[in-house]
Write an enzyme that holds these catalytic residues in place. Structure first.
Site, PDB file in Angstrom:
ATOM      1  N   SER A   1       0.898  -1.417   0.420  1.00  0.00           N
ATOM      2  CA  SER A   1      -0.195   0.212  -0.194  1.00  0.00           C
ATOM      3  C   SER A   1       0.871   1.375   0.314  1.00  0.00           C
ATOM      4  O   SER A   1       2.283   0.950   0.379  1.00  0.00           O
ATOM      5  CB  SER A   1      -1.101   0.277   1.250  1.00  0.00           C
ATOM      6  OG  SER A   1      -0.438   0.798   3.058  1.00  0.00           O
ATOM      7  N   LYS A   2       0.456   2.419  -0.050  1.00  0.00           N
ATOM      8  CA  LYS A   2       1.106   3.642  -0.272  1.00  0.00           C
ATOM      9  C   LYS A   2       2.487   3.537   0.907  1.00  0.00           C
ATOM     10  O   LYS A   2       2.964   4.225   1.156  1.00  0.00           O
ATOM     11  CB  LYS A   2      -0.085   4.769  -0.615  1.00  0.00           C
ATOM     12  CG  LYS A   2      -0.660   5.034  -1.510  1.00  0.00           C
ATOM     13  CD  LYS A   2      -1.449   6.272  -1.373  1.00  0.00           C
ATOM     14  CE  LYS A   2      -1.950   6.227  -2.671  1.00  0.00           C
ATOM     15  NZ  LYS A   2      -3.246   7.237  -2.619  1.00  0.00           N
ATOM     16  N   ARG A   3       1.503   3.125   1.898  1.00  0.00           N
ATOM     17  CA  ARG A   3       3.040   3.326   3.081  1.00  0.00           C
ATOM     18  C   ARG A   3       4.177   2.777   2.776  1.00  0.00           C
ATOM     19  O   ARG A   3       5.113   3.127   3.350  1.00  0.00           O
ATOM     20  CB  ARG A   3       2.642   2.289   4.486  1.00  0.00           C
ATOM     21  CG  ARG A   3       1.001   2.632   5.357  1.00  0.00           C
ATOM     22  CD  ARG A   3       0.595   1.952   6.330  1.00  0.00           C
ATOM     23  NE  ARG A   3       0.555   0.488   5.702  1.00  0.00           N
ATOM     24  CZ  ARG A   3       0.710  -0.423   5.983  1.00  0.00           C
ATOM     25  NH1 ARG A   3       1.814  -0.170   6.760  1.00  0.00           N
ATOM     26  NH2 ARG A   3       0.192  -1.378   5.713  1.00  0.00           N
TER      27      ARG A   3
ATOM     28  N   GLY B   1       5.515   3.265  -0.171  1.00  0.00           N
ATOM     29  CA  GLY B   1       5.972   3.680  -1.160  1.00  0.00           C
ATOM     30  C   GLY B   1       5.465   4.039  -2.386  1.00  0.00           C
ATOM     31  O   GLY B   1       4.694   2.962  -1.819  1.00  0.00           O
TER      32      GLY B   1
END
Ligand code: GLU
Length: 466
Positions: free
Chosen positions: A239-241, A243
């Site tokens: 996920s965006k966590r 990168g």
């Protein structure tokens, strides 16, 4: 498989992310390998979440990656009539029925089932209703088999079996008349002649329901290949966590599409110890049988390593075209400056991304050099005036301008003054690039050209105190 037909079926509710791109790539590769057909279908039935912007972003990303398709894009939003006809077909054949249960009633059934420790599953109240209520809103449900099993042999995961009693009478048309995801996917894949479905393994639980729908519609069931998901380094779903997860974000970060393709394919597929694959090689070597069963872990360091490799080994003309975009973002215009491929050649060994390359190339094109104050103080000293003047004179006289002739001018001055190369290379580097790190100084002079080199050398004489 004869006449292989595969498809990529993104929902346009956001950009193309790493996982979707890998699914698209796998489809593309298996199609190309056997000269099959790769279909693109935009699954935009969720009107509230689908946007044209997302469609454009997905198409752009596929183009950037070089994933050309043979048919489509088809849009589910344009196929409503077909879906309605197929719902009618199932209703007429008694394989679907209208369900009038209200949301409250369903909630109560769910609640009771839970309280009694049963699986919350539709209880079939409206199956075979003798007297359907008039004017009451309804959904259409698939009349699913209650006994037996639904089995398929997944090309990646092997045999998978579901007990039919576990499966619900799936809603195939909502009360507003719109068809649901599992239904339209089947209608589309069946009518588009798709015979192998390659998609993320988050769809495995949908597959038995879809198989039952194919059978009820009298259609051939395709083969399935469910690709394991992609995790972040901490083994949670990517996920965006972790990168950037958008493919195009990597383009903006200065990655080359061949690095991305090479990276994506290795996320779950392997061919011995080989790490570097061209697209042609992938078309030849890729096979679903070598896709692993377990999740791939996204490793940005490896992607960067591949990018570095493709920058180092890339065609300078093509890399030059890519570099121009990044220079433009820095407000630099390559027109009238050194030839881009020449610039690229001096930086290919030094840049991991096109962003780094643009940073390294800025001095070639800038109208106003930015000087590193410390470097100026250290290297542009009074004792350099005579060396720089001699260099100017030597370079002015050169008939042929290349690395060898330029090197000879430097070496003559060094010999005359009994100096070693750094004694003149560093001051000249500061004069020509503004700082102390750059490609080889002879390369810099050769590529920068006579006019700019002489101009910049002349301009630093006052800084040296001349
Ligand atoms: N539209 C679905 C998704 O984006 C894919 C459906 C499928 O591949 O069957 O997850």
């Amino acid at each position: 498989m004869e006449n292989l037909r595969v498809r990529f079926a993104p929902s346009p509710t956001g950009y193309l992310h790493i996982g979707g791109a890998r699914t698209a790539l796998f489809n593309y590769l298996v199609a190309r390998k056997v000269r099959g057909t790769f279909v693109l279908r935009i699954e935009d039935t969720d009107v509230a979440r689908s946007t044209q912007e997302s469609v454009d972003a997905i198409l752009q990303a596929m183009e950037w990656l070089g994933l050309s398709y043979d048919e489509g894009p088809y849009y589910q939003s344009q196929r409503g009539e077909l879906y309605r006809a197929k719902i009618d077909q199932l209703l007429a054949a008694g394989r679907a029925y209208r369900c009038y249960c209200t949301a409250e009633e369903l909630e109560e059934k769910r609640h009771n089932a839970q309280a009694e420790g049963r699986k919350p599953k539709y209880d079939g109240t409206c199956r075979g209703l003798a007297a359907p209520p008039a004017d009451k809103p309804y959904v259409v449900r698939f009349l699913a088999p209650e006994e037996g099993e639904t089995t398929f042999v997944d090309r990646i995961k092997g045999a998978i079996t579901f007990r039919n009693e576990e499966l619900d009478d799936l809603i195939i048309q909502r009360s507003d008349g719109t068809p649901t995801y599992n239904f339209v996917v089947v209608v589309d894949d069946a009518t588009m002649g798709i015979n192998l479905v390659i998609r993320g393994d988050d769809h495995i639980n949908n597959t038995p329901r879809q198989i039952q729908l194919y059978q009820a519609l009298g259609c051939q069931v395709p083969q399935f290949a469910h690709v394991p998901m992609i995790l972040g380094a901490d083994k949670t779903r990517l996920s965006k966590r972790h990168g950037a997860t958008s493919v195009m974000a990597y383009k903006d970060l200065g990655y080359l599409p061949e690095a991305m393709v090479n990276y994506l394919v290795r996320l779950g597929w392997s061919h011995g110890d080989q790490e570097i694959f061209s697209m042609d090689e992938l078309v030849e070597k890729f096979s679903l049988e070598n896709v692993g069963k377990s999740a791939g872990v996204f490793n940005p360091g490896k992607l960067l390593w591949l990018n570095e490799h493709y920058i180092k080994t890339g065609d300078p003309v093509r890399l030059g075209r890519c570099l121009a975009e990044f220079l433009a973002q820095k407000g630099l215009d390559p027109q009238g400056g050194p030839d881009l491929p020449d610039v690229v050649r001096t930086l290919q060994d030094r840049a991991k991304t096109l962003i780094e390359m643009a940073e390294g190339a800025a001095f070639y094109y800038t109208k106003e050099l930015e000087f590193d104050g410390k470097a100026v103080a250290k290297f542009l000293t009074e004792d350099k005036i005579v060396l720089i003047k001699e260099l100017i004179a030597g370079l002015e006289d050169l008939e042929t301008w290349n690395v060898e002739t330029i090197g000879a001018v430097f070496h003559k001055i060094l010999a005359d003054h009994e100096l070693k190369l750094p004694a003149i290379a560093q001051p000249v580097r500061v004069a020509l690039t503004g700082g102390t790190t750059s490609p080889s100084i002879f390369d810099v002079v050769a590529v920068l050209g006579r006019e700019t080199t002489l101009k910049r050398l002349g301009e630093v004489l006052p800084l040296c105190g001349a």
